[in-house]
Design a protein around this motif. Structure first.
Motif, PDB file in Angstrom:
ATOM      1  N   UNK A  44       0.846  -1.202   0.000  1.00  0.00           N
ATOM      2  CA  UNK A  44       0.000   0.000   0.000  1.00  0.00           C
ATOM      3  C   UNK A  44       0.877   1.246   0.000  1.00  0.00           C
ATOM      4  N   UNK A  45       0.235   2.375  -0.249  1.00  0.00           N
ATOM      5  CA  UNK A  45       0.931   3.668  -0.222  1.00  0.00           C
ATOM      6  C   UNK A  45      -0.045   4.719   0.281  1.00  0.00           C
ATOM      7  N   UNK A  46       0.498   5.840   0.720  1.00  0.00           N
ATOM      8  CA  UNK A  46      -0.356   6.972   1.085  1.00  0.00           C
ATOM      9  C   UNK A  46      -1.127   7.429  -0.142  1.00  0.00           C
ATOM     10  N   UNK A  47      -2.386   7.758   0.036  1.00  0.00           N
ATOM     11  CA  UNK A  47      -3.194   8.242  -1.070  1.00  0.00           C
ATOM     12  C   UNK A  47      -2.650   9.559  -1.605  1.00  0.00           C
ATOM     13  N   UNK A  48      -2.702   9.769  -2.919  1.00  0.00           N
ATOM     14  CA  UNK A  48      -2.351  11.091  -3.455  1.00  0.00           C
ATOM     15  C   UNK A  48      -3.184  12.173  -2.782  1.00  0.00           C
ATOM     16  N   UNK A  49      -2.544  13.282  -2.495  1.00  0.00           N
ATOM     17  CA  UNK A  49      -3.186  14.334  -1.708  1.00  0.00           C
ATOM     18  C   UNK A  49      -4.363  14.990  -2.418  1.00  0.00           C
ATOM     19  N   UNK A  50      -4.331  14.980  -3.740  1.00  0.00           N
ATOM     20  CA  UNK A  50      -5.352  15.725  -4.484  1.00  0.00           C
ATOM     21  C   UNK A  50      -6.479  14.850  -5.021  1.00  0.00           C
ATOM     22  N   UNK A  51      -6.624  13.634  -4.487  1.00  0.00           N
ATOM     23  CA  UNK A  51      -7.675  12.739  -4.964  1.00  0.00           C
ATOM     24  C   UNK A  51      -8.686  12.425  -3.873  1.00  0.00           C
ATOM     25  N   UNK A  52      -9.922  12.207  -4.286  1.00  0.00           N
ATOM     26  CA  UNK A  52     -10.945  11.677  -3.389  1.00  0.00           C
ATOM     27  C   UNK A  52     -10.734  10.170  -3.248  1.00  0.00           C
ATOM     28  N   UNK A  53     -11.429   9.542  -2.309  1.00  0.00           N
ATOM     29  CA  UNK A  53     -11.330   8.088  -2.170  1.00  0.00           C
ATOM     30  C   UNK A  53     -11.767   7.384  -3.453  1.00  0.00           C
ATOM     31  N   UNK A  54     -12.808   7.901  -4.092  1.00  0.00           N
ATOM     32  CA  UNK A  54     -13.287   7.273  -5.327  1.00  0.00           C
ATOM     33  C   UNK A  54     -12.246   7.379  -6.438  1.00  0.00           C
ATOM     34  N   UNK A  55     -11.640   8.540  -6.578  1.00  0.00           N
ATOM     35  CA  UNK A  55     -10.607   8.720  -7.609  1.00  0.00           C
ATOM     36  C   UNK A  55      -9.382   7.862  -7.305  1.00  0.00           C
ATOM     37  N   UNK A  56      -8.996   7.797  -6.032  1.00  0.00           N
ATOM     38  CA  UNK A  56      -7.820   7.019  -5.658  1.00  0.00           C
ATOM     39  C   UNK A  56      -8.020   5.535  -5.929  1.00  0.00           C
ATOM     40  N   UNK A  57      -9.240   5.047  -5.706  1.00  0.00           N
ATOM     41  CA  UNK A  57      -9.520   3.626  -5.935  1.00  0.00           C
ATOM     42  C   UNK A  57      -9.375   3.242  -7.404  1.00  0.00           C
ATOM     43  N   UNK A  58      -9.414   4.236  -8.291  1.00  0.00           N
ATOM     44  CA  UNK A  58      -9.287   3.974  -9.723  1.00  0.00           C
ATOM     45  C   UNK A  58      -7.854   3.694 -10.145  1.00  0.00           C
ATOM     46  N   UNK A  59      -6.894   3.912  -9.247  1.00  0.00           N
ATOM     47  CA  UNK A  59      -5.490   3.923  -9.656  1.00  0.00           C
ATOM     48  C   UNK A  59      -4.713   2.617  -9.487  1.00  0.00           C
ATOM     49  N   UNK A  60      -4.753   1.935  -8.325  1.00  0.00           N
ATOM     50  CA  UNK A  60      -3.721   0.925  -8.037  1.00  0.00           C
ATOM     51  C   UNK A  60      -3.495  -0.142  -9.104  1.00  0.00           C
ATOM     52  N   UNK A  61      -4.533  -0.866  -9.511  1.00  0.00           N
ATOM     53  CA  UNK A  61      -4.297  -1.962 -10.448  1.00  0.00           C
ATOM     54  C   UNK A  61      -3.870  -1.460 -11.820  1.00  0.00           C
ATOM     55  N   UNK A  62      -4.600  -0.490 -12.378  1.00  0.00           N
ATOM     56  CA  UNK A  62      -4.240  -0.008 -13.711  1.00  0.00           C
ATOM     57  C   UNK A  62      -2.928   0.766 -13.670  1.00  0.00           C
ATOM     58  N   UNK A  63      -2.685   1.467 -12.570  1.00  0.00           N
ATOM     59  CA  UNK A  63      -1.445   2.227 -12.458  1.00  0.00           C
ATOM     60  C   UNK A  63      -0.228   1.319 -12.399  1.00  0.00           C
ATOM     61  N   UNK A  64      -0.275   0.310 -11.540  1.00  0.00           N
ATOM     62  CA  UNK A  64       0.857  -0.614 -11.421  1.00  0.00           C
ATOM     63  C   UNK A  64       1.036  -1.441 -12.688  1.00  0.00           C
ATOM     64  N   UNK A  65      -0.079  -1.875 -13.278  1.00  0.00           N
ATOM     65  CA  UNK A  65       0.014  -2.647 -14.523  1.00  0.00           C
ATOM     66  C   UNK A  65       0.684  -1.831 -15.618  1.00  0.00           C
ATOM     67  N   UNK A  66       0.251  -0.596 -15.784  1.00  0.00           N
ATOM     68  CA  UNK A  66       0.819   0.276 -16.818  1.00  0.00           C
ATOM     69  C   UNK A  66       2.281   0.576 -16.538  1.00  0.00           C
TER      70      UNK A  66
END
Length: 333
Positions: free
Chosen positions: A110-132
């Motif tokens: 895990x990591x600290x959530x980006x400061x400028x994202x909501x929980x909903x926006x942050x949830x959109x990141x981990x799998x697609x972000x790490x895969x990319x």
């Protein structure tokens, strides 16, 4: 705790069940999940099939592969996180289960959530972000000026991968429908092909790499657009013998892999193109790198729809429809 589960493999609806509260180990944190995202791997796991070669899940199984939330407890050896921290992540494949109220997860995932994202926006990141990130940086080893084809540019992975490729200075081609064209262009795509009107394999040529997210005919046609010595990295194609070596398969499983990958192996030799199938790995450190891009507004997660927790099955169905532009989110809180 409440969780969305399946009782057996197959195309059956997810159901809300009461499941045991997670117990945390010394290196784990307990997270109250605020949001999770839908990913194609969710219904692939649900369906069973070939994915059972790699993972043997016990039933009932809580689905879900990434999340955002708040730390509510930590193991005895955890010093990087504390109660109240906002975090996000992708748990290891052997310990999925983010369509739930709580999850225990290794602190290194895990990591600290980006400061400028909501929980909903942050949830959109981990799998697609790490895969990319792993496809473009760790597997393809691309340099500025290289040409890459990333299909489905308005989808969940496509929208993230195109933004990351643009940061890397790559020339990017993608495919979308008319409705997704402007979104793909706004993400940074240099060339957008309407897949309903044109065959990308007859339009593109002399590309250095393909990040395949679709498999099947799209993957097979991708060999045609690459330079000799080019490379395809796929997350949706046929696993091959190299995949078996990486996962230390036994003889029987390796024989099965050789059979199912015969066509891809032949295409690779015919076009003199390197082909690799890979599973993304969880990494809090790489999420920290991605955080810097998000906090600097170089990458913006794209959210299509947000569903209530009780409507997770509807979110899955919407994902399977193929109509989403960006990520689909399930909101627990």
């Amino acid at each position: 705790m409440k969780a969305m589960t399946i009782e057996k493999y197959g195309n059956t609806p997810l159901k809300m069940n009461d499941m045991p509260f997670p117990v945390i180990g010394d290196d784990e944190v307990l997270v109250k999940i605020h949001a999770a995202s839908i990913n194609p791997v969710d219904f692939k796991i649900r369906n069973g099939g070939g994915i059972r070669l790699f993972f043997n899940y016990k039933m009932p199984l809580i689905l879900g592969n990434d999340f955002s939330g708040e730390v509510v407890d930590t193991g005895s050896r955890v010093t990087d996180f504390k109660k109240g921290d906002k975090v996000y992540g992708r748990p290891r494949k052997s310990k999925i289960g983010t369509f739930a109220e709580y999850i225990s997860v290794d602190y290194k995932e895990i990591a600290a959530m980006p400061e400028n994202l909501s929980f909903e926006e942050a949830a959109a990141v981990p799998l697609v972000g790490l895969t990319s990130y792993q496809a473009l940086n760790d597997r393809l080893n691309l340099k500025a000026g290289d040409k890459i084809f990333i299909p489905a540019g308005s989808g969940g992975i496509g929208t993230f991968a195109i933004q990351l490729a643009k940061i890397m200075g790559l020339y990017i081609a993608t495919t979308t429908s008319d409705k997704g064209r402007e979104l793909a262009k706004s993400m940074g795509a240099d060339e957008v092909i309407n897949y309903k009107d044109a065959d990308f394999s007859k339009v593109l040529k002399d590309y250095d790499a393909v990040f395949d997210t679709m498999g099947k005919k799209n993957l097979e046609d991708s060999f045609k657009i690459l330079k000799k010595g080019g490379k395809i990295v796929s997350i949706n194609g046929s696993p091959n013998v190299e995949t078996g070596k990486e996962h230390q398969f036994n003889l029987f499983k390796n024989i099965l892999l050789k059979m199912v990958s015969r066509k891809i192996t032949k295409l690779s030799k015919t076009y003199n193109v390197d082909y690799e199938f890979f599973f993304m790995k969880s990494s809090g450190k790489q999420l920290d790198i991605i955080n810097t891009y998000i906090n600097d507004d170089k990458i913006t997660p794209v959210v299509d729809k947000v569903f209530a927790f009780k409507d997770t099955q509807k979110a899955i169905e919407y994902s399977e429809s193929g109509r989403a532009k960006g990520k689909i989110i399930v909101k627990m809180i």
